[in-house]
Design a protein around this motif. Structure first.
Motif, PDB file in Angstrom:
ATOM      1  N   ASP A 109       0.819  -1.210   0.000  1.00 43.25           N
ATOM      2  CA  ASP A 109       0.000   0.000   0.000  1.00 43.25           C
ATOM      3  C   ASP A 109       0.857   1.266   0.000  1.00 43.25           C
ATOM      4  O   ASP A 109       0.332   2.376   0.098  1.00 43.25           O
ATOM      5  N   ASP A 116     -11.027   6.072  -0.626  1.00 44.31           N
ATOM      6  CA  ASP A 116     -10.438   5.388   0.524  1.00 44.31           C
ATOM      7  C   ASP A 116     -11.477   4.908   1.524  1.00 44.31           C
ATOM      8  O   ASP A 116     -11.193   4.030   2.341  1.00 44.31           O
ATOM      9  N   ARG A 132      -4.298   2.101  -4.205  1.00 40.33           N
ATOM     10  CA  ARG A 132      -3.696   2.365  -2.900  1.00 40.33           C
ATOM     11  C   ARG A 132      -4.378   3.545  -2.226  1.00 40.33           C
ATOM     12  O   ARG A 132      -4.905   4.441  -2.884  1.00 40.33           O
ATOM     13  N   THR A 133      -4.318   3.561  -0.904  1.00 39.37           N
ATOM     14  CA  THR A 133      -4.978   4.619  -0.144  1.00 39.37           C
ATOM     15  C   THR A 133      -4.210   5.925  -0.273  1.00 39.37           C
ATOM     16  O   THR A 133      -2.994   5.953  -0.486  1.00 39.37           O
TER      17      THR A 133
END
Length: 505
Positions: A262, A475, A491-492
């Protein structure tokens, strides 16, 4: 014929011109070689012996070989005698020339480096005739085998956990991410302990600003010694006065690898069973490693239960104080009569009653954790039943409060992060005191303080309440509600790099 003579004349003139003294000089000065810098002399072996004075496991062994006298220096407590005998002593005695070529040379003038090599478990070899230092990696202390995680146990998913060996922990991570993009940068921290740590990240996924921040904070560390990764976490966090953990911690390799994928930064420390994950958010403290192995419906239900449990555990007993002391009208009449009957013999106000039973629970919990396992379980169960029953019969507390405190204590253990569980216990006392002084108004003021504190917290410079504030709709798919994995490919924003880099092939 004339043409041939003319060509010959031109060749002779060009030859004279190229060899003229104007070009080369009549008396060319000889080229003087620069004098080579004097090589630093190695320190004598007596200086090392002096540094290792009063260290009983320091061993100096002399071996007379065909090439001269050789001294082997090592610490017996850090080396397996069998490995030392097979890898160094036997080859030195039997075939010295080949063995000496295989050892790594050292800078004999660097006294600190020589001593550090010995105390780190290496074997230093000194050749008396050549005045040369060599060393071999023979560090082999006893290590604990890889086992299951006791703090983060799960039914589904991998069962291996980190150990206290840094090399073992790195291998557990690198066997799961097999690419050159996984970088690991080593540091030595601690003025007295010289503890080794390793900062891991995936080069094309990590946020460069986060990486620069954590490297700067590690380089500025000035602390005596590090015994566990939790000490490092407290020294590099953004707000050391906050009761909330600002970095994640895990003892499971699969969780660490998921954080690296991440774009997070993972820090592993020698002699520590867990690793540090940064940055982290408040919402992530309620995520369990098992959430990604369960169906999204089950994972969402459990996350909601943990998140709600945090607020219930800090508000339940304060609500009891507010209702009985200031706002009895918020309770149904039948419930109020029942609680008043249970408190008919209690001589203390509700706030004193709650603080008394909360402190008793804390004492039982602390005593049970310090006792041996079998005795600790007995103290926790029997002590709680006996003390609770005796206190009710003696009229010190009400049986209704016993139920509420038991529920509050159980809810505090729902959080997978142990440090967040401890934070909820601390915050609960703030709410109890606020409710005792101002009732529901005090609880709302405490709640406003809590939200304000969380909104001002940062983790490695990023907002602690991400992705709620600042809001990121993408997110939120992996926050309290966990969407199916097909929707979680991105990905966050907490760790996303500003510039996407191409992975190293």
């Amino acid at each position: 014929m004339k043409i041939w003579k003319r060509a010959r004349k031109e060749v002779e003139q060009s030859t004279k011109k190229s060899s003229s003294p104007e070009q080369f000089g009549k008396n060319p000065a000889p080229v003087q070689s620069q004098p080579s810098a004097p090589q630093p002399q190695p320190i004598p072996l007596t200086a090392i012996k002096k540094e290792l004075t009063d260290i009983d496991d320091a061993v100096f062994k002399d071996f007379q070989t065909q090439e001269g006298l050789i001294t082997v220096v090592y610490l017996s407590s850090l080396i397996d005698p069998l490995i030392l005998h097979k890898a160094i002593i036997l080859p030195l005695v039997n075939d010295q020339k080949e063995v000496l070529k295989s050892f790594d040379p050292m800078d004999g003038s660097n006294k600190k480096k020589l001593i550090m090599s010995i105390v780190n478990g290496d074997t230093v070899i000194f050749h008396h005739e050549k005045q040369q230092y060599l060393h071999a990696h023979t560090f082999s202390p006893p290590e604990r085998a890889v086992s299951t995680s006791e703090m983060e146990s799960s039914v589904i998913g991998p069962q291996d956990a980190f150990t206290e060996s840094l090399k073992t922990n790195l291998s557990l991570i690198k066997r799961r991410i097999q690419q050159t993009g996984l970088k690991s940068k080593d540091y030595t921290i601690g003025q007295e302990t010289n503890t080794k740590i390793s900062v891991l990240y995936i080069e094309h996924l990590v946020n460069d600003e986060n990486l620069q921040r954590i490297n700067d904070r590690i380089n500025k560390l000035d602390f005596v010694g590090f015994l566990d990764i939790t000490i490092l976490k407290q020294l590099v966090e953004d707000n050391p006065f906050s009761p909330f953990p600002q970095y994640g911690a895990t003892s499971r390799p699969d969780v660490a690898v998921n954080s690296l994928l991440d774009g997070r930064i993972v820090i592993a420390m020698d002699n520590s069973q867990s690793v540090m994950v940064c940055p982290s958010s408040f919402i992530e403290m309620f995520n369990s490693p098992e959430d990604f192995y369960n169906r999204w419906t089950t994972a969402t239900l459990l996350r909601i239960l943990r998140f709600a449990g945090f607020f219930i555990t800090i508000m339940l007993t304060p609500m009891y104080i507010s209702a009985l002391s200031y706002h009895p009208g918020i309770l149904p009449y039948e419930l109020l009569i029942m609680i008043q009957e249970s408190r008919s013999r209690v001589p203390f106000p509700p706030v004193i009653e709650v603080l008394f039973i909360e402190l008793v629970i804390e004492i039982l919990r602390e005593a049970g954790s310090r006792m041996p396992t079998k005795i600790g379980q007995t103290i926790g169960i029997v002590g709680g039943i006996v003390i609770g029953t005796a206190a009710v019969e003696a009229g010190l507390i009400s049986n209704t409060l016993i139920v509420l405190v038991a529920i509050s204590a159980l809810l505090s253990f729902l959080m997978p992060n142990f440090l967040m569980s401890n934070a909820s216990r601390f915050v609960r006392y703030i709410f109890i005191l606020a409710a005792g002084m101002f009732g529901l108004l005090g609880q709302m003021l405490a709640l406003a303080w809590l939200f304000n504190h969380l909104l001002n917290l940062t983790s490695l410079g990023t907002p602690y309440m991400t992705p709620v504030i600042p809001r990121s709709w993408a997110d939120l798919r992996d926050s309290i509600v966990r969407f199916p994995l097909a929707f979680l490919q991105k990905r966050t924003g907490l760790s996303r790099a500003k510039r996407e880099k191409k992975p190293t092939k």
